[in-house]
Motif scaffolding. Structure first.
Motif, PDB file in Angstrom:
ATOM      1  N   CYS A   4       0.817  -1.215   0.000  1.00 32.14           N
ATOM      2  CA  CYS A   4       0.000   0.000   0.000  1.00 32.14           C
ATOM      3  C   CYS A   4       0.853   1.268   0.000  1.00 32.14           C
ATOM      4  O   CYS A   4       0.351   2.359   0.289  1.00 32.14           O
ATOM      5  N   ASN A   5       2.128   1.141  -0.327  1.00 36.97           N
ATOM      6  CA  ASN A   5       3.010   2.313  -0.282  1.00 36.97           C
ATOM      7  C   ASN A   5       3.108   3.044  -1.621  1.00 36.97           C
ATOM      8  O   ASN A   5       3.978   3.885  -1.813  1.00 36.97           O
ATOM      9  N   THR A   6       2.208   2.709  -2.539  1.00 40.22           N
ATOM     10  CA  THR A   6       2.077   3.319  -3.881  1.00 40.22           C
ATOM     11  C   THR A   6       3.208   2.952  -4.843  1.00 40.22           C
ATOM     12  O   THR A   6       3.243   3.451  -5.965  1.00 40.22           O
ATOM     13  N   THR A   7       4.115   2.061  -4.453  1.00 41.27           N
ATOM     14  CA  THR A   7       5.189   1.668  -5.370  1.00 41.27           C
ATOM     15  C   THR A   7       4.870   0.369  -6.095  1.00 41.27           C
ATOM     16  O   THR A   7       5.519   0.058  -7.087  1.00 41.27           O
ATOM     17  N   TRP A   8       3.899  -0.383  -5.615  1.00 38.59           N
ATOM     18  CA  TRP A   8       3.514  -1.620  -6.295  1.00 38.59           C
ATOM     19  C   TRP A   8       2.700  -1.241  -7.538  1.00 38.59           C
ATOM     20  O   TRP A   8       1.607  -0.674  -7.422  1.00 38.59           O
ATOM     21  N   GLN A   9       3.227  -1.563  -8.702  1.00 38.03           N
ATOM     22  CA  GLN A   9       2.595  -1.168  -9.954  1.00 38.03           C
ATOM     23  C   GLN A   9       1.166  -1.677 -10.055  1.00 38.03           C
ATOM     24  O   GLN A   9       0.898  -2.867  -9.910  1.00 38.03           O
ATOM     25  N   GLY A  10       0.250  -0.756 -10.335  1.00 39.78           N
ATOM     26  CA  GLY A  10      -1.138  -1.117 -10.577  1.00 39.78           C
ATOM     27  C   GLY A  10      -1.962  -1.419  -9.352  1.00 39.78           C
ATOM     28  O   GLY A  10      -3.131  -1.802  -9.477  1.00 39.78           O
TER      29      GLY A  10
END
Length: 235
Positions: free
Chosen positions: A60-66
Motif C-alpha cells: 500500500c506504499n504506492t510503489t507496487w505497480q497497478g
C-alpha cells in the motif's frame, strides 16, 4: 575504574545497535491481500513489469505497480488492481487468485497478449466489484452467465478478445449496470430479448465487429440509451 568500564561498555553497545538495520514501520497492506497479490504474480509467471511487487515492501506504499488501497476508510484493503501491458513469458490463464481480493472494486486487465483461456468462476467472489475491464487479450470461451451474480457491477468491458458463443441473457438482472462493451470478439447468435429489461441506469451498448445475427429486439427501444453500436455484425 568501574565507572570507566561501564561507560566503555555502553559506548560499545550503542555503536553495535546503531549498526543494526532499523526495523520497518508496520505495514498498512492487509497481509492476506499481500499474499494474494504475490500468488497472482506467480500465476502470471513473475513478469518483469511486476518487479515492484516486492514481498519485503508494503503493497500500500504506492510503489507496487497497478495496486491501489482504500485510504479513505483507512482499511487499506486492495480496492483497485490494474494488470496492464504485461509481457508474460508464456501463455497463462487469468489468475484464479483474483477471486481472493474481497474488497476489489475495480479490476482492469488489458493489453496482455499471452493471457488466454476462459473468464474464471473465481470472479464471482468479488462481491464489491463495480468496474470490470478485460480487453486486448487472447481470453476465449463464452461470456459466462455467472457474471449476473456480481450484483454490484456498473460497467463490463470485454472488448478486443477472442470470446465466442451467445450473449448471456442474465446480464439484464444486474441492477446497477450502466453499460456493456463487447466489441471485437467472435460472439454469435441474437441479442437476447431480456436486454430490453435493463434498469433505467443502463445507457450504453457496444457490440460492433462480432458475428451477431437475427433480429434486433424491439425491446431495446424501451431503454434510455445514450450510445449504441451494433455495426459490422450479420444483421
Amino acid at each position: 575504574m568501574t565507572t570507566t568500564l561501564l561507560i566503555t561498555f555502553l559506548l560499545i553497545l550503542t555503536l553495535s545497535l546503531s549498526s543494526l538495520p532499523i526495523p520497518s514501520l508496520s505495514q498498512l497492506c492487509n497481509p492476506q491481500d499481500k499474499q494474494v497479490l504475490l500468488q497472482i504474480k506467480n500465476q502470471l509467471g513473475n513478469p518483469t513489469q511486476l518487479a515492484s511487487w516486492d514481498p519485503s515492501t508494503d503493497c500500500c506504499n504506492t510503489t507496487w505497480q497497478g495496486v491501489s488501497c482504500d485510504t479513505d476508510t483507512k482499511t487499506y484493503r486492495i480496492n483497485d488492481l490494474s494488470l496492464s501491458n504485461l509481457n508474460l513469458p508464456k501463455l497463462y490463464p487469468i489468475p484464479p487468485s483474483l477471486g481472493n481480493l474481497p474488497f476489489l472494486a475495480i479490476l482492469d486487465i488489458n493489453n496482455i497478449l499471452n493471457l488466454v483461456g476462459p473468464i474464471p468462476l473465481a470472479i464471482v467472489n468479488l462481491t464489491k466489484l463495480r468496474y470490470l475491464y478485460i480487453s486486448h487479450t487472447n481470453v476465449s470461451g463464452s461470456i459466462p452467465e455467472f457474471m449476473s451474480q456480481i450484483q454490484t457491477l456498473v460497467t463490463i468491458d470485454f472488448s478486443y478478445n477472442k470470446l465466442s458463443g451467445e450473449l448471456p441473457s442474465s446480464l439484464s438482472l444486474l441492477p446497477n449496470l450502466v453499460g456493456i462493451t463487447f466489441n471485437d470478439n467472435f460472439l454469435t447468435g441474437p441479442i437476447p430479448e431480456s436486454y430490453g429489461s435493463f434498469s433505467n441506469l443502463f445507457t450504453s451498448i457496444t457490440l460492433q465487429r462480432n458475428q451477431l445475427s437475427g433480429n434486433i429486439p424491439t425491446t431495446l427501444a424501451k431503454l434510455n440509451l445514450a450510445f449504441v453500436d451494433l455495426s459490422s455484425n450479420r444483421y
